[in-house]
Design a protein around this motif. Structure first.
Motif, PDB file in Angstrom:
ATOM      1  N   PRO A 238      18.255 -12.020 -46.715  1.00 30.88           N
ATOM      2  CA  PRO A 238      17.177 -12.485 -45.838  1.00 30.88           C
ATOM      3  C   PRO A 238      17.262 -11.873 -44.446  1.00 30.88           C
ATOM      4  N   PHE A 239      16.110 -11.675 -43.839  1.00 33.41           N
ATOM      5  CA  PHE A 239      16.019 -11.213 -42.459  1.00 33.41           C
ATOM      6  C   PHE A 239      15.823 -12.409 -41.547  1.00 33.41           C
ATOM      7  N   ASN A 240      16.197 -12.268 -40.284  1.00 28.51           N
ATOM      8  CA  ASN A 240      15.838 -13.260 -39.275  1.00 28.51           C
ATOM      9  C   ASN A 240      14.318 -13.236 -39.109  1.00 28.51           C
ATOM     10  N   PRO A 241      13.714 -14.333 -38.632  1.00 29.72           N
ATOM     11  CA  PRO A 241      12.256 -14.364 -38.456  1.00 29.72           C
ATOM     12  C   PRO A 241      11.761 -13.174 -37.621  1.00 29.72           C
ATOM     13  N   GLY A 242      10.691 -12.544 -38.112  1.00 27.98           N
ATOM     14  CA  GLY A 242      10.079 -11.408 -37.432  1.00 27.98           C
ATOM     15  C   GLY A 242      10.470 -10.069 -38.029  1.00 27.98           C
ATOM     16  N   TRP A 243      11.669  -9.973 -38.586  1.00 25.25           N
ATOM     17  CA  TRP A 243      12.111  -8.728 -39.213  1.00 25.25           C
ATOM     18  C   TRP A 243      11.789  -8.782 -40.697  1.00 25.25           C
ATOM     19  N   THR A 244      11.468  -7.618 -41.272  1.00 24.40           N
ATOM     20  CA  THR A 244      11.161  -7.507 -42.701  1.00 24.40           C
ATOM     21  C   THR A 244      11.677  -6.163 -43.187  1.00 24.40           C
ATOM     22  N   ALA A 245      11.527  -5.912 -44.482  1.00 26.63           N
ATOM     23  CA  ALA A 245      11.906  -4.605 -45.030  1.00 26.63           C
ATOM     24  C   ALA A 245      11.086  -3.488 -44.386  1.00 26.63           C
ATOM     25  N   GLN A 246       9.845  -3.779 -44.015  1.00 29.73           N
ATOM     26  CA  GLN A 246       8.990  -2.777 -43.386  1.00 29.73           C
ATOM     27  C   GLN A 246       9.228  -2.695 -41.876  1.00 29.73           C
ATOM     28  N   HIS A 247       9.860  -3.682 -41.294  1.00 32.19           N
ATOM     29  CA  HIS A 247      10.161  -3.723 -39.856  1.00 32.19           C
ATOM     30  C   HIS A 247      11.608  -4.172 -39.660  1.00 32.19           C
ATOM     31  N   PRO A 248      12.580  -3.319 -40.107  1.00 33.99           N
ATOM     32  CA  PRO A 248      13.982  -3.746 -40.083  1.00 33.99           C
ATOM     33  C   PRO A 248      14.738  -3.428 -38.797  1.00 33.99           C
ATOM     34  N   ILE A 249      14.111  -2.728 -37.863  1.00 34.06           N
ATOM     35  CA  ILE A 249      14.818  -2.281 -36.663  1.00 34.06           C
ATOM     36  C   ILE A 249      14.396  -3.081 -35.448  1.00 34.06           C
ATOM     37  N   SER A 250      15.201  -2.979 -34.390  1.00 37.40           N
ATOM     38  CA  SER A 250      14.912  -3.689 -33.139  1.00 37.40           C
ATOM     39  C   SER A 250      14.415  -2.719 -32.086  1.00 37.40           C
ATOM     40  N   THR A 251      13.576  -3.218 -31.206  1.00 34.45           N
ATOM     41  CA  THR A 251      13.180  -2.448 -30.032  1.00 34.45           C
ATOM     42  C   THR A 251      14.300  -2.580 -29.006  1.00 34.45           C
ATOM     43  N   SER A 252      14.199  -1.840 -27.917  1.00 33.49           N
ATOM     44  CA  SER A 252      15.221  -1.949 -26.870  1.00 33.49           C
ATOM     45  C   SER A 252      15.240  -3.345 -26.259  1.00 33.49           C
ATOM     46  N   ALA A 253      14.167  -4.110 -26.427  1.00 36.26           N
ATOM     47  CA  ALA A 253      14.112  -5.482 -25.913  1.00 36.26           C
ATOM     48  C   ALA A 253      14.718  -6.480 -26.911  1.00 36.26           C
ATOM     49  N   GLY A 254      15.132  -5.992 -28.099  1.00 32.97           N
ATOM     50  CA  GLY A 254      15.757  -6.867 -29.082  1.00 32.97           C
ATOM     51  C   GLY A 254      14.801  -7.559 -30.028  1.00 32.97           C
ATOM     52  N   SER A 255      13.518  -7.220 -29.979  1.00 36.30           N
ATOM     53  CA  SER A 255      12.551  -7.818 -30.896  1.00 36.30           C
ATOM     54  C   SER A 255      12.263  -6.846 -32.040  1.00 36.30           C
ATOM     55  N   PRO A 256      11.619  -7.324 -33.129  1.00 34.62           N
ATOM     56  CA  PRO A 256      11.331  -6.430 -34.248  1.00 34.62           C
ATOM     57  C   PRO A 256      10.471  -5.244 -33.816  1.00 34.62           C
ATOM     58  N   GLY A 257      10.825  -4.069 -34.302  1.00 31.44           N
ATOM     59  CA  GLY A 257      10.087  -2.852 -33.981  1.00 31.44           C
ATOM     60  C   GLY A 257       9.246  -2.392 -35.155  1.00 31.44           C
ATOM     61  N   ILE A 258       8.331  -1.492 -34.888  1.00 32.44           N
ATOM     62  CA  ILE A 258       7.452  -0.949 -35.920  1.00 32.44           C
ATOM     63  C   ILE A 258       8.096   0.301 -36.509  1.00 32.44           C
ATOM     64  N   MET A 259       8.143   0.358 -37.835  1.00 35.76           N
ATOM     65  CA  MET A 259       8.663   1.521 -38.549  1.00 35.76           C
ATOM     66  C   MET A 259       7.646   1.871 -39.617  1.00 35.76           C
ATOM     67  N   THR A 260       7.345   3.144 -39.769  1.00 36.16           N
ATOM     68  CA  THR A 260       6.458   3.571 -40.848  1.00 36.16           C
ATOM     69  C   THR A 260       7.182   4.592 -41.711  1.00 36.16           C
ATOM     70  N   MET A 261       6.806   4.636 -42.974  1.00 37.91           N
ATOM     71  CA  MET A 261       7.365   5.621 -43.908  1.00 37.91           C
ATOM     72  C   MET A 261       6.218   6.209 -44.715  1.00 37.91           C
ATOM     73  N   ASN A 262       6.160   7.538 -44.762  1.00 36.93           N
ATOM     74  CA  ASN A 262       5.173   8.223 -45.582  1.00 36.93           C
ATOM     75  C   ASN A 262       5.687   8.236 -47.011  1.00 36.93           C
ATOM     76  N   ASN A 263       4.965   7.588 -47.937  1.00 39.16           N
ATOM     77  CA  ASN A 263       5.463   7.467 -49.304  1.00 39.16           C
ATOM     78  C   ASN A 263       5.436   8.778 -50.085  1.00 39.16           C
ATOM     79  N   GLN A 264       4.752   9.800 -49.570  1.00 36.79           N
ATOM     80  CA  GLN A 264       4.716  11.098 -50.238  1.00 36.79           C
ATOM     81  C   GLN A 264       5.799  12.061 -49.748  1.00 36.79           C
ATOM     82  N   THR A 265       6.138  11.995 -48.446  1.00 39.69           N
ATOM     83  CA  THR A 265       7.080  12.953 -47.862  1.00 39.69           C
ATOM     84  C   THR A 265       8.434  12.342 -47.532  1.00 39.69           C
TER      85      THR A 265
END
Length: 182
Positions: free
Chosen positions: A149-176
């Motif tokens: 389980p992730f802490n609230p706000g983090w997910t498999a699609q948003h697993p990283i933190s911003t410099s402020a310590g909150s969930p960050g946006i991450m994208t992945m191109n499923n083709q490349t």
């Protein structure tokens, strides 16, 4: 493991030249190379399995405990394990496995936009599809992997933190396989 045959356990050997001291090549993009700092090391193990025959659901997996304590995005991280798997259907005949051609680990500089092309090639020309999934582990009371389980706000699609310590946006191109985040 598979539904067709008994489970096998394979011993893998550490490849000489990997492990402690084998630092990720781009580690020092934004990290002081002082020996007092932790580094990202690359440990490579290799083993071989002779499969007993054809089966549509061979599963190769590795699991271990535990994650480092104090991870921002995972509650009680020191009690959570690691689990990685790869699936094989060898009923159609011989087939190759994808080979990653990009470096396996990186250091990421806080606050910088980062594009990481985590690319693999497939020698037979088979299609590849990339996706982010939840972290997984095998609990001692179970033999099937479960999502960590992730802490609230983090997910498999948003697993990283911003410099402020909150969930960050991450994208992945499923083709490349290109991963982008700040």
């Amino acid at each position: 493991s598979s539904s067709c045959y008994s489970n096998l356990s394979i011993t893998c050997a550490l490849i000489p030249g990997t492990g402690a001291g084998n630092v990720a090549p781009t580690l020092f993009d934004c990290v002081d190379p002082s020996p007092m700092l932790r580094t990202l090391e690359i440990w490579v193990y290799k083993g071989a399995a002779i499969l007993p025959g054809k089966c549509n659901n061979f599963k190769f997996y590795w699991e271990s405990c535990c994650r480092p304590p104090g991870l921002t995005n995972i509650p009680q991280s020191s009690g959570k394990g690691f689990y990685f798997d790869a699936l094989l259907n060898n009923n159609p005949g011989d087939n190759s496995s994808p080979v990653f051609v990009s470096e396996p680990v990186r250091a990421f500089c806080v606050g910088n936009n980062f594009n990481w092309k985590h690319t693999a090639i497939e020698p037979d020309g088979d299609s590849l599809y990339y996706s982010l999934i939840s972290c997984r582990e095998i609990k001692s009371s179970n033999t099937s992997p479960t999502d960590v389980p992730f802490n609230p706000g983090w997910t498999a699609q948003h697993p990283i933190s911003t410099s402020a310590g909150s969930p960050g946006i991450m994208t992945m191109n499923n083709q490349t396989g290109n991963i982008n985040f700040t």
